[in-house]
Design a protein around this motif. Structure first.
Motif, mmCIF file in Angstrom:
data_model
loop_
_atom_site.group_PDB
_atom_site.id
_atom_site.type_symbol
_atom_site.label_atom_id
_atom_site.label_comp_id
_atom_site.label_asym_id
_atom_site.label_seq_id
_atom_site.Cartn_x
_atom_site.Cartn_y
_atom_site.Cartn_z
ATOM 1 N N LEU A 121 0.870 -1.174 0.000
ATOM 2 C CA LEU A 121 0.000 0.000 0.000
ATOM 3 C C LEU A 121 0.907 1.224 0.000
ATOM 4 O O LEU A 121 1.589 1.500 0.987
ATOM 5 C CB LEU A 121 -0.900 -0.005 1.233
ATOM 6 N N THR A 122 0.921 1.966 -1.114
ATOM 7 C CA THR A 122 1.811 3.122 -1.233
ATOM 8 C C THR A 122 1.101 4.455 -1.121
ATOM 9 O O THR A 122 1.735 5.479 -0.918
ATOM 10 C CB THR A 122 2.548 3.107 -2.580
ATOM 11 N N LEU A 123 -0.239 4.463 -1.319
ATOM 12 C CA LEU A 123 -1.015 5.706 -1.356
ATOM 13 C C LEU A 123 -0.526 6.632 -2.465
ATOM 14 O O LEU A 123 -0.799 7.835 -2.451
ATOM 15 C CB LEU A 123 -0.964 6.434 -0.008
ATOM 16 N N GLY A 124 0.191 6.074 -3.423
ATOM 17 C CA GLY A 124 0.647 6.867 -4.560
ATOM 18 C C GLY A 124 1.750 7.862 -4.238
ATOM 19 O O GLY A 124 1.957 8.806 -5.004
ATOM 20 N N THR A 125 2.460 7.679 -3.142
ATOM 21 C CA THR A 125 3.475 8.659 -2.763
ATOM 22 C C THR A 125 4.779 7.971 -2.365
ATOM 23 O O THR A 125 4.778 6.879 -1.797
ATOM 24 C CB THR A 125 2.987 9.534 -1.593
ATOM 25 N N ARG A 126 5.886 8.631 -2.656
ATOM 26 C CA ARG A 126 7.186 8.145 -2.207
ATOM 27 C C ARG A 126 7.575 8.760 -0.872
ATOM 28 O O ARG A 126 8.608 8.429 -0.305
ATOM 29 C CB ARG A 126 8.256 8.468 -3.249
ATOM 30 N N ALA A 127 6.738 9.701 -0.382
ATOM 31 C CA ALA A 127 7.072 10.411 0.848
ATOM 32 C C ALA A 127 6.827 9.574 2.098
ATOM 33 O O ALA A 127 7.367 9.875 3.159
ATOM 34 C CB ALA A 127 6.265 11.709 0.936
ATOM 35 N N LEU A 128 6.017 8.530 1.981
ATOM 36 C CA LEU A 128 5.664 7.704 3.126
ATOM 37 C C LEU A 128 6.141 6.272 2.888
ATOM 38 O O LEU A 128 6.184 5.820 1.733
ATOM 39 C CB LEU A 128 4.150 7.718 3.362
ATOM 40 N N PRO A 129 6.478 5.547 3.937
ATOM 41 C CA PRO A 129 6.931 4.168 3.750
ATOM 42 C C PRO A 129 5.810 3.275 3.230
ATOM 43 O O PRO A 129 4.630 3.485 3.543
ATOM 44 C CB PRO A 129 7.365 3.744 5.156
ATOM 45 N N VAL A 130 6.196 2.306 2.428
ATOM 46 C CA VAL A 130 5.233 1.337 1.907
ATOM 47 C C VAL A 130 4.751 0.459 3.059
ATOM 48 O O VAL A 130 5.538 -0.008 3.878
ATOM 49 C CB VAL A 130 5.867 0.467 0.808
ATOM 50 N N GLN A 131 3.434 0.258 3.117
ATOM 51 C CA GLN A 131 2.838 -0.598 4.143
ATOM 52 C C GLN A 131 2.423 -1.934 3.530
ATOM 53 O O GLN A 131 2.107 -2.012 2.336
ATOM 54 C CB GLN A 131 1.607 0.076 4.752
ATOM 55 N N ILE A 132 2.407 -2.972 4.351
ATOM 56 C CA ILE A 132 1.851 -4.270 3.946
ATOM 57 C C ILE A 132 0.749 -4.593 4.949
ATOM 58 O O ILE A 132 1.005 -5.139 6.023
ATOM 59 C CB ILE A 132 2.921 -5.379 3.947
ATOM 60 N N PRO A 133 -0.493 -4.239 4.651
ATOM 61 C CA PRO A 133 -1.576 -4.456 5.614
ATOM 62 C C PRO A 133 -1.760 -5.935 5.945
ATOM 63 O O PRO A 133 -1.585 -6.811 5.099
ATOM 64 C CB PRO A 133 -2.807 -3.898 4.891
ATOM 65 N N ALA A 134 -2.122 -6.177 7.191
ATOM 66 C CA ALA A 134 -2.371 -7.554 7.627
ATOM 67 C C ALA A 134 -3.795 -7.996 7.334
ATOM 68 O O ALA A 134 -4.070 -9.202 7.266
ATOM 69 C CB ALA A 134 -2.086 -7.687 9.124
ATOM 70 N N VAL A 135 -4.693 -7.041 7.178
ATOM 71 C CA VAL A 135 -6.101 -7.372 6.935
ATOM 72 C C VAL A 135 -6.639 -6.486 5.820
ATOM 73 O O VAL A 135 -6.123 -5.400 5.552
ATOM 74 C CB VAL A 135 -6.968 -7.195 8.212
ATOM 75 N N ASP A 136 -7.696 -6.949 5.189
ATOM 76 C CA ASP A 136 -8.386 -6.167 4.158
ATOM 77 C C ASP A 136 -9.138 -4.995 4.773
ATOM 78 O O ASP A 136 -9.657 -5.095 5.894
ATOM 79 C CB ASP A 136 -9.405 -7.035 3.425
#
Length: 505
Positions: A121-136
């Motif tokens: 999950l990037t939210l379309g930005t390089r300013a924030l770290p990429v997340q890997i959500p555990a749940v939908d």
């Protein structure tokens, strides 16, 4: 001007072709039926979508593909289907599955703003770290439980803020109707994937037009439900609650199928049916009835005035006007009553004064609480930085004045309808610009040009009303032009039925 290949002609046996990589060959509800009838497997559909996405990577529709997850889930669903057929028989199993899993086997992708378990999950930005959500996220969980198979994440603008899907982390989402042009935003990657035949349909989200704008740009139906209509959306009735989720599809019936699932509607077999036919939801049934039996006449008001006028000069392209004329003609041919709003209001202006200024205050105020560290702020795109600076520069009193004005406007949302059931407007003022066109401007002018390009969409979010984008005209360049139909609270099914009637011709 570079185009994608035209869709293959639909044929009865195309859906069993293992080399098929274009979902435009049939409707989403037909792919669904093919899975239920055992004519095609879930693995075959997932493989087709993954193949199409990979071979058309230049489209920029996806920022992430997950073949391992998609094929593993597809294999699991195929095993479940086979087991039910052995126990219940093919016909009974199909009827039960169509009600319990209405999206069974259909490939899906979510915007890269929506958490999906295990996917970046990037939210379309390089300013924030990429997340890997555990749940939908709740919406993703709902569609997965309905049998959809996620193949990846689609391209979005940074933080979903712009009407074009370009960012600093992946290739821009391009328009399948002309690859030099934007697919719109913020659901641009999703719209590109559906328009190109990579997916049968897709969920989007709309905070100022983000479903309807890319739908119009790419020649799709795009439904923005009313505020609070979908159970997984924010239920806050306040005017600052702009975003809702909605379907993008090639037809009104496919949009209705996806909307029924997103809305949590119950699927049931046709009333009085002697056979175990496929279960449908209320929106899909409303569309089917409109196509077979027609609709009771509705009163349609038409306005060409933009709420951004006169603060912004809004100039409609000739094809935008042609689209409105075509939409009016098709509605009249179907027996509906049309009347220009200027004949009924008796007022010099249809929309409230100072809308552009008040909306800008509302739009940027939603970022006022974002406290980005200096190093993060520096990594944001110039336009996002501009929004944050505008939000910080406005006094609390000025912001509250704008929110109060728009809140009062929203509280009386249905007052604008006067004698009409539905209001028809243009949607896009001009053809989708080329990739990079918006970002070539200064941030201040970029925002203004986005408003000029999309001068009729944001007001629907402010009002909290439903609206649908309907393609009605194709110009000499092969670009699509749409009209927007706005309805009263709870009229989503009517809007989809009207869209179906308009597109039938």
């Amino acid at each position: 001007m570079e185009h994608l290949p035209a869709a293959p002609a639909p044929s009865a046996d195309h859906i069993t072709d293992r080399s098929m990589t274009d979902f435009r060959a049939a409707a989403a509800w037909q792919w669904r039926q093919a899975v239920l009838d055992g004519e095609v497997s879930v693995v075959e559909l997932a493989s087709a979508a993954l193949t199409a996405a990979a071979t058309r990577s230049g489209l920029g529709a996806f920022v992430h593909l997950d073949p391992d997850y998609a094929l593993s889930r597809a294999e699991q669903l195929d095993r479940t289907i086979a087991q039910l057929r052995r126990i219940q028989g093919t016909t009974t199993a199909a009827a039960e599955l169509s009600a319990r899993a209405p999206l069974l086997g259909l490939p899906m992708a979510f915007k890269d703003l929506v958490p999906v378990a295990g996917m970046p999950l990037t939210l379309g930005t390089r300013a924030l770290p990429v997340q890997i959500p555990a749940v939908d996220a709740p919406l993703a969980r709902r569609l997965h439980r309905a049998g959809a198979v996620s193949i990846g994440k689609t391209q979005v603008p940074e933080l979903g803020l712009h009407c074009y899907s370009e960012n600093q982390i992946a290739a821009a989402a391009r328009n399948p109707l002309d690859l030099s042009r934007t697919a719109g935003g913020s659901s641009g990657g999703s719209a590109a994937a559906v328009s190109a035949g990579i997916l049968p349909f897709a969920p989007g989200s709309d905070g100022g037009g983000s479903v309807r704008i890319p739908a119009a740009a790419c020649g799709l139906v795009g439904l923005k439900p009313g505020r609070g209509r979908l159970p997984d959306d924010d239920q806050d009735p306040g005017v600052q609650n702009l975003p809702v989720s909605g379907p993008l599809a090639s037809s009104a019936e496919d949009a209705a199928l996806l909307f029924d699932v997103m809305a949590g509607h119950r699927f049931a077999s046709p009333t009085g049916s002697r056979t175990l036919g496929p279960a449908t939801g209320p929106a899909q049934r409303r569309v089917q009835h409109a196509l077979s039996q027609g609709l009771e006449p509705v009163r349609v008001g038409v306005t060409m005035e933009s709420p951004f006028s006169p603060e912004l000069e809004i100039v409609l392209a000739d094809d935008a006007v042609v689209a409105v004329q075509e939409g009016i003609s098709r509605l009249q041919d179907a027996g509906h009553m049309i009347q220009g709003t200027d004949r009924c209001t008796g007022a010099d202006r249809f929309w409230p004064a100072d809308y552009f200024e008040n909306f800008t205050s509302l739009w940027t105020s939603r970022l006022a609480g974002a406290d980005f560290p200096t190093e993060v702020f520096a990594e944001l795109e110039p336009l996002t930085q501009h929004y944050l600076e505008v939000a910080a520069s406005r006094s609390a009193a000025d912001v509250q004045k704008s929110l109060t004005a728009l809140g009062d406007f929203s509280a009386g949302a249905e007052d604008i309808f006067g004698p009409w059931d539905v209001i028809l407007t243009p949607l896009l003022a001009s053809a989708p610009p080329e990739i990079g066109w918006f970002s070539a401007f200064s941030p201040e002018q970029n925002y203004v040009e986005q408003c000029r390009f999309t001068p009729y969409s944001s007001v629907v979010n402010v009002l909290g009303l439903p609206a649908v984008s309907v393609p009605v005209h194709t110009d000499s360049r092969g670009l699509s032009w749409s009209v927007q139909l706005m309805g009263k609270h709870g009229s989503e099914e009517l809007l989809l039925a009207l869209a179906a009637v308009i597109m039938r011709r």
